[in-house]
Write an enzyme that holds these catalytic residues in place. Structure first.
Site, PDB file in Angstrom:
ATOM      1  N   LYS A  48       0.887  -1.169   0.000  1.00  0.00           N
ATOM      2  CA  LYS A  48       0.000   0.000   0.000  1.00  0.00           C
ATOM      3  C   LYS A  48       0.916   1.208   0.000  1.00  0.00           C
ATOM      4  O   LYS A  48       2.052   1.135   0.462  1.00  0.00           O
ATOM      5  CB  LYS A  48      -0.852   0.019   1.260  1.00  0.00           C
ATOM      6  CG  LYS A  48      -2.011  -0.937   1.199  1.00  0.00           C
ATOM      7  CD  LYS A  48      -3.093  -0.474   2.134  1.00  0.00           C
ATOM      8  CE  LYS A  48      -3.956  -1.638   2.547  1.00  0.00           C
ATOM      9  NZ  LYS A  48      -4.694  -1.341   3.756  1.00  0.00           N
TER      10      LYS A  48
ATOM     11  N   HIS B 238       1.834   6.824   2.608  1.00  0.00           N
ATOM     12  CA  HIS B 238       1.249   8.148   2.380  1.00  0.00           C
ATOM     13  C   HIS B 238       1.533   9.098   3.543  1.00  0.00           C
ATOM     14  O   HIS B 238       2.167   8.729   4.530  1.00  0.00           O
ATOM     15  CB  HIS B 238      -0.241   8.035   2.094  1.00  0.00           C
ATOM     16  CG  HIS B 238      -1.024   7.433   3.207  1.00  0.00           C
ATOM     17  ND1 HIS B 238      -1.316   8.126   4.343  1.00  0.00           N
ATOM     18  CD2 HIS B 238      -1.571   6.199   3.343  1.00  0.00           C
ATOM     19  CE1 HIS B 238      -2.022   7.349   5.134  1.00  0.00           C
ATOM     20  NE2 HIS B 238      -2.172   6.170   4.557  1.00  0.00           N
TER      21      HIS B 238
ATOM     22  N   HIS C 114       1.379   8.230   7.176  1.00  0.00           N
ATOM     23  CA  HIS C 114       2.432   7.447   7.834  1.00  0.00           C
ATOM     24  C   HIS C 114       3.561   8.312   8.356  1.00  0.00           C
ATOM     25  O   HIS C 114       4.410   7.861   9.109  1.00  0.00           O
ATOM     26  CB  HIS C 114       3.063   6.449   6.857  1.00  0.00           C
ATOM     27  CG  HIS C 114       2.179   5.300   6.542  1.00  0.00           C
ATOM     28  ND1 HIS C 114       1.738   5.051   5.271  1.00  0.00           N
ATOM     29  CD2 HIS C 114       1.633   4.353   7.317  1.00  0.00           C
ATOM     30  CE1 HIS C 114       0.963   3.985   5.278  1.00  0.00           C
ATOM     31  NE2 HIS C 114       0.891   3.540   6.514  1.00  0.00           N
TER      32      HIS C 114
END
Ligand code: ARG
Length: 565
Positions: free
Chosen positions: A126, A129, A132
């Site tokens: 994933k 982004h 995080h």
């Protein structure tokens, strides 16, 4: 380093009918520093001494001798206020800074103790982004702070490399995946698969079941499932590491959720043996109702384990492997319940070290009204944020100082420093809205402002053509601005300690900001490169001290200090 408060305790202990510990508890730091650096409130002495607090303060002021540590003490109402002797303050700082160098504030309070900081922990396949970024940067700062305090720090990236979503991804890959496209651009491609799977799953419920089946295979060590999984993990990690390298962030271990796969049966057995599991609708759960918590699911009805089971297994493993003093999880407040549940479970299992598990939670970042959800595929990549910060910084530099050597490198250091500083400037728990202009500005309470102040210290020293020496400091020449600076610098070691106790790096960023502001006031009010040689050398030595201190503190936040900006 000399501790003024402890010295004051010793002095007062000679005169007052109180134990050292009592005196220590009594002493306050006045919020208005013009009142003094330390204060003794005389209220509780009134009873034993049978006089009013104000009279006691008055009398003590006359009888006490607080030299050489304090050069002035006076009664103000019921308080007796003490002022540090600037020369003593200056000498102790010089001695400490010379000894600690760029590790100013270091201590051995953590000697022989291991602290685990778990941070970043993105989900494989994933995008990494902006959501995080908080865990990554707060965790990295805590890791550095722990090291400075002498702890044996272990940084762990508990990768989300396991769980039902891998069933989903494997299944999506089997249906629609293109190997070459994925290898060229893994994270984007995985995201697309993930989004498509969720979308098609809305009209086709069988997809959900298929995903479960694939995950089950993975848990059962099915060769094909394992192979695809490993490939996805490797590709993702390679991408993440690019970002970590750029951020200068390091982990001692990437043992993520999958690492605990083979350790889970034992944990489940242990929970059973300890009579903590109850069956509920085919699931194995820990009933936490007596603690006002919803039940914790350990094993689902189809036999697969959960995120929580892996956290329990991981904590037990870490205790065995590292015998940690603290195990700190830097994870969003969204997971508060999860952490409460499994911390409680560890306690119920009878592990006294449950008290050493810490959830250092943080609030949300939102960005100019944008949603950050991965499910809809609408994400802002951290890498793009970094690129934009660096690009915009370069524009600012082109504008202000087009002849600067190494512009590109400096833009990288300042752009990334800006993002880090902004991230570490507020209490963890607070939500905040990311704003480009505020983050990157060279003015205001920003990273670039502090870095710019650092570059200013350097340019003053360069311009002077002398190599500053602390020997040139002369306490006779100290101005008020300099004394203010010295006091701020003196507070730093205690602030580093506090920031670790509370898991709050922002204590440090705020203090550096105070130092930078005080330095700039100093610089405007007290010209450095004056004709009088003695004064000039003294001031240059002050500048050198501030320079060393800013560097030593920004490094705790993982922020670079370019010499020119
Ligand atoms: N991978 C999780 C996520 O992205 C965070 C992991 C937090 N750490 C933990 N030990 N549960 O939401």
């Amino acid at each position: 380093m000399l501790n003024f408060k402890q010295e004051l305790v010793k002095i007062l202990n000679k005169t007052l009918p109180l134990e050292r510990e009592e005196i220590e508890k009594l002493i306050e730091t006045p919020s208005d520093t013009s009142m003094g650096d330390l204060a003794l409130p005389c209220f509780i002495l009134a009873k034993t001494m049978k006089k009013s607090p104000a009279v006691i303060a008055e009398e003590l002021a006359k009888t006490i001798d607080a030299k050489p540590y304090f050069d002035r003490w006076e009664a103000t109402g019921p308080y007796l206020n003490f002022f540090y002797a600037p020369s003593v303050l200056m000498d102790t700082l010089v001695e400490t800074i010379e000894a600690h160098g760029i590790e100013y504030g270091k201590s051995d309070e953590g000697k022989d103790k291991t602290v685990i900081v778990e941070y970043s922990s993105p989900n494989i396949a994933k995008p990494f982004h902006i959501g995080h970024i908080r865990s990554t940067l707060i965790g990295d700062a805590l890791y550095r702070i722990a090291q400075r305090l002498g702890y044996n720090a272990v940084g762990i990236n508990h990768l989300g490399d396991y769980g039902t979503q891998f069933g989903m991804l494997i299944s999506a890959y089997k249906k629609w995946g293109n190997k070459e496209a994925i290898e060229a651009n893994p994270i984007d491609e995985f995201l697309q698969l993930y989004v498509r799977y969720n979308k098609e799953g809305e009209s086709d419920p069988s997809l959900r079941e298929e995903a479960h089946q694939w995950f089950k295979k993975l848990e059962e060590n099915d060769e094909e499932a394992k192979k695809i999984w490993q490939w996805m993990r490797d590709l993702s990690l390679r991408e993440f590491e690019k970002v970590y390298n750029r951020l200068n962030i390091h982990f001692d271990s990437y043992n993520g959720e999958a690492f605990y796969q083979d350790k889970m049966p034992e944990v489940i057995q242990e929970l059973k043996d300890k009579k903590l599991l109850v069956e509920d609708d085919g699931c194995e759960i820990v009933d936490l109702e007596p603690y006002q918590l919803t039940p914790l699911i350990i094993q689902k009805s189809n036999g697969t384990t959960t995120y929580a089971t892996r956290d329990i297994a991981a904590a037990i493993y870490r205790k065995k492997t590292y015998d940690f003093h603290k195990n700190i999880y830097v994870v969003a407040t969204e997971q508060n319940l999860h952490f409460k549940q499994w911390f409680k479970t560890i306690e119920l299992m009878g592990y006294e070290w449950a008290k050493d598990l810490v959830h250092a939670a943080f609030g949300m970042v939102s960005m100019e009204g944008m949603s950050l959800s991965t499910r809809k595929g609408q994400v802002l990549y951290l890498e793009d944020v970094l690129n934009k910060a660096v690009e915009k910084t370069l524009e600012l530099i082109e504008d202000r100082n087009p002849d600067l050597p190494e512009k590109v490198l400096v833009s990288e250091q300042v752009g990334i420093g800006a993002i880090k500083f902004q991230e570490l400037y507020n209490q963890r728990i607070k939500d905040y809205v990311f704003n480009w202009d505020r983050t990157l500005s060279f003015e205001g309470e920003t990273g670039p402002y502090v870095q710019y102040t650092y570059a200013r210290t350097n340019s003053l020293i360069e311009k002077s053509g002398v190599k500053p020496k602390y020997d040139h400091l002369n306490s006779q020449l100290l101005t008020d601005e300099e004394i203010t600076l010295l006091k701020l610098i003196y507070e730093i070691p205690e602030i580093i300690h506090e920031s670790f106790v509370k898991y709050e790096p922002y204590f440090i960023s705020r203090q550096i900001m105070e130092v930078a502001k005080a330095f700039n006031r100093y610089y405007y009010n007290c010209p450095i490169l004056v004709d009088d040689e003695k004064t000039k050398l003294h001031r240059l030595a002050m500048v050198a001290m501030v320079k060393a201190v800013i560097k030593s503190q920004l490094s705790l936040l993982g922020i670079e200090t370019p010499e020119r900006m």
